[in-house]
Design an enzyme around this catalytic site. Structure first.
Site, PDB file in Angstrom:
ATOM      1  N   HIS B 192      24.099  -0.820 -40.625  1.00  0.00           N
ATOM      2  CA  HIS B 192      24.157   0.630 -40.542  1.00  0.00           C
ATOM      3  C   HIS B 192      22.756   1.250 -40.485  1.00  0.00           C
ATOM      4  O   HIS B 192      22.520   2.232 -39.795  1.00  0.00           O
ATOM      5  CB  HIS B 192      24.919   1.122 -41.768  1.00  0.00           C
ATOM      6  CG  HIS B 192      25.045   2.589 -41.847  1.00  0.00           C
ATOM      7  ND1 HIS B 192      25.957   3.282 -41.098  1.00  0.00           N
ATOM      8  CD2 HIS B 192      24.355   3.497 -42.565  1.00  0.00           C
ATOM      9  CE1 HIS B 192      25.825   4.565 -41.367  1.00  0.00           C
ATOM     10  NE2 HIS B 192      24.874   4.724 -42.247  1.00  0.00           N
ATOM     11  N   GLU B 434      30.700 -15.331 -21.054  1.00  0.00           N
ATOM     12  CA  GLU B 434      29.774 -15.723 -22.129  1.00  0.00           C
ATOM     13  C   GLU B 434      29.995 -17.154 -22.573  1.00  0.00           C
ATOM     14  O   GLU B 434      29.381 -17.625 -23.518  1.00  0.00           O
ATOM     15  CB  GLU B 434      29.872 -14.747 -23.307  1.00  0.00           C
ATOM     16  CG  GLU B 434      31.286 -14.456 -23.759  1.00  0.00           C
ATOM     17  CD  GLU B 434      31.381 -13.256 -24.691  1.00  0.00           C
ATOM     18  OE1 GLU B 434      30.386 -12.909 -25.328  1.00  0.00           O
ATOM     19  OE2 GLU B 434      32.481 -12.679 -24.793  1.00  0.00           O
ATOM     20  N   ASP B 458      25.590 -14.711 -26.307  1.00  0.00           N
ATOM     21  CA  ASP B 458      26.456 -15.849 -26.600  1.00  0.00           C
ATOM     22  C   ASP B 458      26.298 -16.952 -25.557  1.00  0.00           C
ATOM     23  O   ASP B 458      26.298 -18.129 -25.903  1.00  0.00           O
ATOM     24  CB  ASP B 458      27.923 -15.409 -26.682  1.00  0.00           C
ATOM     25  CG  ASP B 458      28.280 -14.924 -28.086  1.00  0.00           C
ATOM     26  OD1 ASP B 458      27.606 -15.377 -29.046  1.00  0.00           O
ATOM     27  OD2 ASP B 458      29.198 -14.109 -28.233  1.00  0.00           O
ATOM     28  N   CYS B 505      25.024  -7.611 -20.142  1.00  0.00           N
ATOM     29  CA  CYS B 505      24.903  -6.759 -21.319  1.00  0.00           C
ATOM     30  C   CYS B 505      24.311  -7.438 -22.552  1.00  0.00           C
ATOM     31  O   CYS B 505      24.548  -7.013 -23.659  1.00  0.00           O
ATOM     32  CB  CYS B 505      26.253  -6.136 -21.672  1.00  0.00           C
ATOM     33  SG  CYS B 505      27.465  -7.321 -22.239  1.00  0.00           S
TER      34      CYS B 505
END
Lengths: 86, 594
Positions: B192, B434, B458, B505
């Protein structure tokens, strides 16, 4: 004394337990929730959690004191409404 | 020389020089344990009650300030408030004072220990873990008792906030205009704290495990969000150096920001679409400010984490429709749940898997929980009526998986039709590439879907068989490994042969050394964190497609990653010397690469 059934999918996890304790604290009566093995203070979120009540468990709500009837009514409603879960 | 240098993971870039202020830290000193006279018990109890009341007031105030987008946090704070009011904690501690004649700190410690015993024997893992909430709360009360609480609003001037860990409750309680940076001992890349810092545009480090030992309250520190370190008590030279760097950084930021709304088009007219990866809807502002042309990856896990129940269709649909509508006509790609592995939901508990990264996660997990999956599919489909929405499935390994996932989507759409709810029947469907298996059959998969999105984070780990958070093998995490480059190229070529779009991405998309190579392959879109967009767009706008293609050819002819990295670094660095001063690259550890 009233029997209630835990019908929400996840049982008495933190959110329902916190709702029960908050509502219970609004009453003067002392309120207990009893499972098969133990009976706990309905005003304590931690106590309620230790019941580890899963969906399908049957519990008993007991109260004694001036507003005992209202207290039991209110808590029974929470169970019936599945604590706002669907 | 600085007194100490603390290393951490940079989750938000930039520089800050200022005073360190701890909002919380692990208790390092022994607790004061005293017995007290019975006559003083009342006074001690009052002190305990006041400490509980102070924390309660703080939390209640924080709760009221939580923005709508962070509704989940409200539930956490609600449970925390109930724990504070719980007779089993506060009441038990008060009883210890009265009955055992001990001071408030000791009594609180005893009450927590008692709860640990009670909870420790429970079978239910989720409930056992609630003990963590008890500890978080009792730590805050303890800090009140010990007088180690900082009144942030009273802090003079601007500060760098340090903590053992920052919870949502802590961050909403802070007055943001006074904060120049964050550093926490705990936390990882997705914490966070990072999201918060990037939104505020200030540097942040997490996972700085030495923080609490090396830094004292009030120390002057330099926070280097580019290099991922904190210099404690720096000398004159270091201060001068970083003042200069900070000024250059600001100047550079201003320059890249100026052109960030322009299209990412090379000098010779080749256009790359630059989209953003987001996790929270509140990041949309940052996406648009930084020139993002859409959302290339909306990670949908956040609504499922940090809560004990499951979000319902309406709740998700509200959120998804908002996102689609705000971004419209720009594209939003929803990635269906990538849960499992390190992200588990409380209501399903953690599976006992020896190797969760290769376990029941992402699309596999969703297929095992069809109701959970359908709820999300319906919500995404509903959002498709409000904007330019696409959907993609993560961790696809074969044709059957794609077909089954698509069938589930059709089922969800049928249900919506029956319920009379609107959706776009032609919502584009894509998959993440991936896994090496998906790379090998990319030409077959391309016939099934409307687009590919290559997830390099990944893909790299699965291709070379390493976990990059494992320090023993992380040196093998090499984005420009010949096998990775060939994989990406194979996927791009397969997509184009089938006439579908392909985007990328992973972090590679925000690495200035990698992007020109991707362009040489003629990638259609890249998707990266919003804050990285202006810099990357500027690099693209100064490039020439001819040069990118030439570089790609040279790179593909190299036999080792070491050689590739040197070649790429020299080429790119010669072209963009000043741009690269403020970029952290993935290529930094190439010397050991094979």
């Amino acid at each position: 004394m009233r029997q209630v059934l835990v019908t929400n999918q996840l049982g008495l996890h933190a959110r329902p337990a916190s709702q029960i304790a908050r509502e219970a604290q609004a009453f003067a009566a002392s309120i207990t929730i009893a499972g098969p093995d133990q009976s706990v203070d309905a005003k304590s979120i931690l106590d309620i959690l230790t019941l580890s009540a899963a969906m399908g468990s049957t519990l008993e709500i007991r109260a004694s004191g001036a507003d005992a009837v209202q207290a039991v009514d209110r808590l029974t409603e929470l169970f019936a409404a599945k604590f706002g879960e669907r | 020389m600085a007194r100490a240098i603390v290393r951490g993971i940079s989750v938000s870039t930039g520089f800050a020089i200022g005073k360190a202020v701890f909002v919380n830290r692990r208790h390092r000193s022994e607790l004061p344990r005293q017995t007290i006279q019975p006559a003083l018990a009342g006074q001690e109890e009052a002190r305990l009650r006041a400490a509980f009341a102070a924390v309660e007031a703080e939390l209640a105030a924080a709760r009221d300030r939580i923005p709508m987008e962070l509704k989940e946090h409200k539930h956490i704070l609600d449970s925390h408030l109930m724990i504070l009011k719980d007779p089993k904690l506060a009441g038990a501690a008060a009883r210890c004072i009265r009955e055992l004649g001990v001071n408030a700190e000791w009594a609180l410690e005893k009450a927590v220990a008692e709860l640990e015993k009670v909870f420790g024997v429970l079978d239910d893992l989720y409930i056992r873990e609630r003990l963590q909430d008890v500890r978080v709360m009792s730590d805050r009360v303890m800090a009140q008792l010990l007088g180690t609480v900082r009144e942030l609003l009273a802090v003079e001037g601007r500060v760098i906030i340090m903590a053992h860990d920052l919870t949502p409750a802590d961050t909403v309680a802070l007055e943001v205009s006074k904060i120049m940076g964050f550093a926490t001992a705990q936390g990882g890349k997705t914490s966070h704290t990072g999201i918060m810092a990037r939104t505020l545009g200030i540097p942040a480090l997490v996972g700085a495990s030495d923080l609490e030992d090396a830094v004292n309250d009030g120390d002057l520190v330099i926070m280097d969000g580019v290099g991922g370190r904190i210099l404690v008590d720096p000398d004159e030279d270091e201060l001068a150096e970083f003042n200069e760097l900070a000024a250059q950084f600001e100047d550079y930021q201003r320059r890249i920001y100026r052109g960030c709304q322009l299209p990412a088009e090379t000098i010779d007219g080749y256009r790359v679409h630059v989209l953003a990866n987001i996790e929270l809807i509140e990041e949309v502002a940052a996406v648009l400010d930084n020139g993002g042309e859409g959302i290339g990856l909306y990670r949908t896990e956040y609504s499922y984490l940090n809560r004990t129940d499951l979000p319902q269709e309406d709740e998700l649909a509200d959120k998804y429709c908002d996102l689609a509508a705000i971004m419209s006509p720009r594209k939003v790609i929803f990635r269906t749940l990538d849960l499992g592995a390190d992200k588990t939901i409380a209501s399903f508990g953690a599976l006992e898997e020896a190797n969760p990264a290769m376990g029941l996660r992402a699309i596999r997990f969703c297929m095992q929980h069809p109701e959970l999956f359908k709820t999300q599919l319906k919500a995404i489909a509903r959002a498709s009526a409000y904007g330019n929405v696409s959907i993609m499935f993560p961790m696809i390994s074969g044709l059957r998986e794609v077909r089954r996932a698509k069938a589930k989507l059709r089922e969800a759409q049928e249900e919506l039709r029956t319920e009379g709810k609107r959706f776009n029947q032609d919502m584009p469907i894509g998959i993440m590439i991936e896994l090496p298996a998906a790379v090998m059959i990319a030409n077959l998969l391309a016939e099934e879907v409307d687009f590919f999105s290559i997830g390099t984070n990944d893909l790299i780990q699965y291709s070379v068989g390493i976990d990059r958070t494992n320090p023993h093998v992380s040196y093998l995490y090499q984005p420009l490994h010949p096998a990775i480059l060939r994989s990406i190229k194979q996927v791009v070529d397969a997509a184009h042969q089938a006439g579908i779009e392909v985007s990328l991405c992973g972090e590679v998309a925000s690495d200035p050394f990698c992007v020109p190579i991707l362009m040489g392959m003629q990638i259609d879109c890249i998707s990266l964190s919003p804050q990285a967009i202006p810099g990357i767009k500027r690099i693209i706008r100064q490039a020439r497609m001819g040069e990118c293609k030439a570089l790609l050819r040279e790179v593909l002819a190299c036999r080792t990653v070491g050689k590739i990295n040197r070649l790429v670094r020299d080429t790119i660095f010669n072209k963009y010397p000043e741009e690269l001063t403020f970029f952290a690259s993935l290529l930094d550890n190439d010397d050991l690469g094979g």
